[in-house]
Design a protein around this motif. Sequence first.
Motif, PDB file in Angstrom:
ATOM      1  N   LEU A  68       3.726   3.035   9.028  1.00 43.34           N
ATOM      2  CA  LEU A  68       2.724   3.320   7.108  1.00 43.34           C
ATOM      3  C   LEU A  68       3.267   4.305   6.203  1.00 43.34           C
TER       4      LEU A  68
ATOM      5  N   PRO B 129       0.783   8.826  11.039  1.00 43.22           N
ATOM      6  CA  PRO B 129       1.287   7.867  12.634  1.00 43.22           C
ATOM      7  C   PRO B 129       2.608   8.273  13.208  1.00 43.22           C
ATOM      8  N   PHE B 130       3.205   9.256  12.653  1.00 43.68           N
ATOM      9  CA  PHE B 130       4.447   9.610  13.214  1.00 43.68           C
ATOM     10  C   PHE B 130       4.204  11.023  14.276  1.00 43.68           C
TER      11      PHE B 130
ATOM     12  N   LEU C   1       0.618  18.181  12.186  1.00 41.57           N
ATOM     13  CA  LEU C   1       1.763  17.775  10.651  1.00 41.57           C
ATOM     14  C   LEU C   1       1.021  19.381  10.080  1.00 41.57           C
TER      15      LEU C   1
ATOM     16  N   ILE D 198       0.694  -1.487  -0.033  1.00 46.02           N
ATOM     17  CA  ILE D 198       0.012   0.372   0.155  1.00 46.02           C
ATOM     18  C   ILE D 198       0.673   1.282  -0.065  1.00 46.02           C
TER      19      ILE D 198
ATOM     20  N   PHE E  16      -7.208   3.639   6.821  1.00 46.53           N
ATOM     21  CA  PHE E  16      -6.058   3.362   7.633  1.00 46.53           C
ATOM     22  C   PHE E  16      -5.856   4.251   8.039  1.00 46.53           C
ATOM     23  N   LEU E  17      -6.067   5.987   7.158  1.00 45.27           N
ATOM     24  CA  LEU E  17      -5.939   6.690   8.250  1.00 45.27           C
ATOM     25  C   LEU E  17      -6.753   7.231   8.572  1.00 45.27           C
TER      26      LEU E  17
ATOM     27  N   LYS F  63       4.404  21.026  10.153  1.00 40.34           N
ATOM     28  CA  LYS F  63       5.284  20.668   9.073  1.00 40.34           C
ATOM     29  C   LYS F  63       5.132  20.771   8.199  1.00 40.34           C
TER      30      LYS F  63
ATOM     31  N   VAL G 281      -7.347   3.187   1.095  1.00 37.62           N
ATOM     32  CA  VAL G 281      -6.703   2.645   1.649  1.00 37.62           C
ATOM     33  C   VAL G 281      -6.162   4.101   2.794  1.00 37.62           C
TER      34      VAL G 281
ATOM     35  N   ILE H 275      -0.220  11.623   5.810  1.00 38.18           N
ATOM     36  CA  ILE H 275       0.029  10.380   5.739  1.00 38.18           C
ATOM     37  C   ILE H 275       1.429  10.261   6.459  1.00 38.18           C
ATOM     38  N   ASP H 276       2.269  11.514   6.782  1.00 36.89           N
ATOM     39  CA  ASP H 276       2.872  11.295   8.351  1.00 36.89           C
ATOM     40  C   ASP H 276       2.299  11.729   9.851  1.00 36.89           C
TER      41      ASP H 276
ATOM     42  N   THR I  32       1.183  -1.950  10.619  1.00 40.06           N
ATOM     43  CA  THR I  32       0.977  -1.083  10.108  1.00 40.06           C
ATOM     44  C   THR I  32       0.354  -0.258   9.644  1.00 40.06           C
ATOM     45  N   PHE I  33       0.019   0.330  10.908  1.00 39.16           N
ATOM     46  CA  PHE I  33      -1.125   1.579  11.570  1.00 39.16           C
ATOM     47  C   PHE I  33       0.176   2.794  11.389  1.00 39.16           C
TER      48      PHE I  33
END
Lengths: 272, 290
Positions: free
Chosen positions: A151, A102-103, B270, A76, B37-38, B273, B33, A99-100, A147-148
Amino acid sequence: MSRRTSPVIPGFGLTLGYTLVYLSLLVLIPLGAMFVHAAQLTWDQFWAIISSPRVLAALKLSFGTAFLAAIINGVIGTLLAWVLVRYTFPGRKIIEAMIDLPFALPTAVAGIALTALYAPNGLIGQFATSLGFKIAYTPLGITLALTFVTLPFVVRTLQPVLADIPREVEEAAACLGAKPLQVARHVLLPALLPAWLTGFALAFARGVGEYGSVIFIAGNMPMKTEILPLLIMVQLDQYNYVGATAIGVLMLVVSFILLLLINLLQRRISRS
Amino acid sequence: MSSATLTASAVNNAARRGNALGRRLLIISAWLVFAFFLLLPLFVVATEALKQGVGVFVASILEPDAISALKLTLLAVGIAVPLNLVFGVAAAWCVSKYEFRGKSILVTLIDLPFSVSPVIAGLIYVLLFGAQGFFGPWLREHDIQIIFALPGIVLATVFVTVPFVARELIPLMQEQGTQEEEAARLLGANGWQMFWHVTLPNIKWGLIYGVVLCTARAMGEFGAVSVVSGHIRGYTNTLPLHVEILYNEYNHVAAFSVASLLLLLALFILLLKQWSESRINRRKASAGEE
């Protein structure tokens, strides 16, 4: 150790010295102390601890789920990186920025959120329940949590490399009669593989050590859903420092060997 | 239809249509996805926090234990991040401006904390400073407490966030090279003047970016801090640990309320960032034009 190329610029001794002292005091000496502490054990004692069924089960679980999660991310993550670099579409900026997440999100928050989602009566978990299986409190739940949290790794390592491959190369291959799959195999794959492996290794290493996001969703049943870092915690709670140290050394050594292997693989690929 | 009857342009069109379809499929699956997932986890945190209304949500956040956890988290972040900021600049400076033997080993060592489990990060400090640790007896004699107290929490937080600033700065500073600094020196600037007026403006946005990532991790660190904190409510509980305690007490609404506070902080990070990243890109673009 000093072979400067730019003698005009001051600060070599100061910055290198500071870096070495800081790293030694905070990272290297404490890590070394763990190995010294483990050396109190004879080899037989050490072996007895790390070959106990409970430790072996945790070892298999930790490395297995981290590996699976890194593979899922390999797929993915490649999809997301490809779409983000190659296409413009509605919502691209939002995905790119998020996208970031999870960090940025504390792992404990991720842990309880995913547990609420995948628990037998949760938003997604209820579908699994009606189909007759469980997600939370099983290795599947642990894999999803890993996975999370990992990612962003594959996405972020692939993006700059993908952006650097000129589209003309693919077009040239297509004009010369290559089918899309051939283009992928002969043009994209060799260029992307080293970065992909880097992302994979980072995700894997992080997944093996991950604690906060996993303990809520894992259920923490000894022999079944107990991860290695949790086992260290259990030993510490029982004031069994030697046991905790032995497991810690085992974990570091195994991860180190695996990372080394991935590194070697990467070198071989980029050389060929 | 035999292939001979297809004209070249028809082949081209067919290929393009195939591409467009594939492209649409890829974009849709990326969205799925992303949502799965997010977005879903975010949605769950918000709905669980507000399950019993805004009143309960606000009360859970303003509760004294939550406030003291917030204060401790901010204090630990406030100490750990500046330490790693100074380290990051120094490390990036010596790695990017000079050539010396063993440099790649040094870079590997800087990255080392990333591949060490946070639980091990906590464990090593317990082995050093805990009651039974190497320095345990000496610390007890002098009445100094490190483990189960603020210093331990700070140490664990520093360990897990060591690489962040250095990692952002090293590639940036390597790309920039040493010409501008050399010019400043030749024009008579001393070391500090060169750093403040030439280097710092050049690396400003990368620095902010690294600090933002470092802060995010420091504020959310759980495993390492969990080992060294001792979970003393109101004293050595950070916000993530407070979430854990509430959750394990089946006080889910309060746990998710505090969690949503951390989520808001994460979203704010975020945004920061994104902003610093766009400034880096703008800087690169303008440097390219010159």
